[in-house]
Design a protein around this motif. Structure first.
Motif, PDB file in Angstrom:
ATOM      1  N   MET A  62       0.833  -1.201   0.000  1.00 20.92           N
ATOM      2  CA  MET A  62       0.000   0.000   0.000  1.00 20.92           C
ATOM      3  C   MET A  62       0.871   1.255   0.000  1.00 20.92           C
ATOM      4  N   ASP A  92      -6.002   4.784  -7.736  1.00 19.34           N
ATOM      5  CA  ASP A  92      -6.252   4.848  -6.297  1.00 19.34           C
ATOM      6  C   ASP A  92      -7.079   3.664  -5.823  1.00 19.34           C
ATOM      7  N   ILE A  95      -5.094   0.918  -3.961  1.00 16.59           N
ATOM      8  CA  ILE A  95      -4.822   1.133  -2.541  1.00 16.59           C
ATOM      9  C   ILE A  95      -6.070   0.835  -1.720  1.00 16.59           C
ATOM     10  N   ASP A  96      -7.235   1.253  -2.216  1.00 15.23           N
ATOM     11  CA  ASP A  96      -8.477   0.996  -1.490  1.00 15.23           C
ATOM     12  C   ASP A  96      -8.723  -0.508  -1.344  1.00 15.23           C
ATOM     13  N   GLU A  99      -6.501  -1.867   1.335  1.00 16.05           N
ATOM     14  CA  GLU A  99      -6.960  -1.501   2.676  1.00 16.05           C
ATOM     15  C   GLU A  99      -8.117  -2.402   3.107  1.00 16.05           C
ATOM     16  N   ASP A 100      -9.025  -2.715   2.173  1.00 15.73           N
ATOM     17  CA  ASP A 100     -10.123  -3.624   2.491  1.00 15.73           C
ATOM     18  C   ASP A 100      -9.586  -4.994   2.911  1.00 15.73           C
ATOM     19  N   SER A 131      -4.722   2.655   7.207  1.00 20.28           N
ATOM     20  CA  SER A 131      -5.621   3.799   7.030  1.00 20.28           C
ATOM     21  C   SER A 131      -4.847   5.049   6.609  1.00 20.28           C
ATOM     22  N   GLU A 134      -3.826   4.753   3.000  1.00 22.12           N
ATOM     23  CA  GLU A 134      -4.989   4.957   2.137  1.00 22.12           C
ATOM     24  C   GLU A 134      -5.271   6.447   1.968  1.00 22.12           C
ATOM     25  N   ARG A 135      -5.138   7.215   3.047  1.00 21.71           N
ATOM     26  CA  ARG A 135      -5.367   8.653   2.961  1.00 21.71           C
ATOM     27  C   ARG A 135      -4.289   9.331   2.115  1.00 21.71           C
ATOM     28  N   ASP A 138      -5.291   8.937  -1.317  1.00 23.80           N
ATOM     29  CA  ASP A 138      -6.379   9.867  -1.652  1.00 23.80           C
ATOM     30  C   ASP A 138      -5.837  11.255  -1.977  1.00 23.80           C
TER      31      ASP A 138
END
Length: 269
Positions: A62, A92, A95-96, A99-100, A131, A134-135, A138
């Motif tokens: 990630m 993106d 990465i999401d 994270e899941d 988290s 992930e941000r 974003d």
């Protein structure tokens, strides 16, 4: 891998207890030896360690994708390439998805292993660090989105100042990725301290853009987008700082961290 191209994202479920992940999170699985000679408790410990290594690999991936996204966003800004910017935005999703998977794996570890002490800190820190990465992804996507808007107006020379800001932010993120991979709390604190450098650069660019807007009101719209982009990069540094602090917590528990210097003076600009 070329900038702007879709980023590969190998996603795998938690491995069978007999598999181990290479320390660099590259997904290489080797069979553990002497299973017949290990006690049930030893087998459980090895299985838990293997699953933690898998989780680490997912989180490191990630972070690596997030850094690549930052660099790609700056590249499309420099080239004023809106089509490539769209690909950065689409990437993106990788990465999401990771994270899941991290969230799923953390829940599975908590339910099946019921970790305590250092093992529990490993699992909780993994969730928090994922988290933050992930941000960061974003914010990189937001940079690409605003670059597309800037492409609709004549070039603004001040956009070049974002490059140094983004390069420093990417360096800090790389450092905390390595610190997490190696469980190196001291290295994480060194990376955390560099956020003050990023704050200094951000404050300087903030003041420069305000001055430029006052001198030439025709550039207010473009410079406003640049201000938001600079703030996004500054926030990337803040999330890298969060990662560093979670690494410290993972290694040292509740032991107090060294004080951190802040140099974001834009509220007083």
């Amino acid at each position: 891998m070329g900038r702007g191209a879709p980023l590969p994202c190998p996603i795998r479920p938690l491995s069978h207890p007999s598999g181990t992940l290479s320390p660099r999170g590259e997904g290489k699985i080797t069979r553990s030896e002497n299973h017949m000679n290990t006690s049930p408790s030893e087998h459980i410990v090895k299985s838990f360690d293997t699953e933690l290594e898998r989780l680490t690999g997912e989180i490191v991936r990630m972070g690596e994708i997030a850094v690549a996204q930052i660099e790609a966003a700056m590249d499309v800004l420099d080239r004023r390439d809106s089509r490539a910017a769209e690909r950065v935005i689409q990437n993106d999703d990788a990465i999401d998805s990771l994270e899941d998977m991290v969230g799923h794996d953390v829940v599975k570890l908590l339910i099946m292993r019921q970790p305590m002490a250092r093992d529990l800190r490993e699992v909780l820190s993994a969730l928090r660090i994922a988290s933050d990465f992930e941000r960061i992804g974003d914010y990189a996507a937001n940079l690409a989105k605003r670059s597309m808007v800037l492409n609709l107006a004549p070039p603004v020379s001040q956009a070049r100042g974002l490059r140094a800001l983004a390069e420093l932010a990417a360096e800090i993120v790389r450092e905390v990725i390595e610190a997490y991979r190696d469980r190196d709390a001291e290295r994480a604190i060194v990376a955390r301290a560099r956020d003050a450098e990023l704050d200094t650069l951000y404050t300087g660019m903030f003041r420069e853009l305000l001055t430029y807007m006052m001198e030439d009101p025709r550039q207010i719209t473009s410079c406003t987008h640049l201000l938001f982009m600079a703030k996004n990069i500054e926030r990337i540094g803040d999330h890298a700082t969060n990662v560093a602090e979670n690494i410290w917590y993972l290694v040292h528990g509740d032991e107090p961290m060294p004080a951190r210097e802040k140099r974001d003076f834009t509220m007083h600009a």
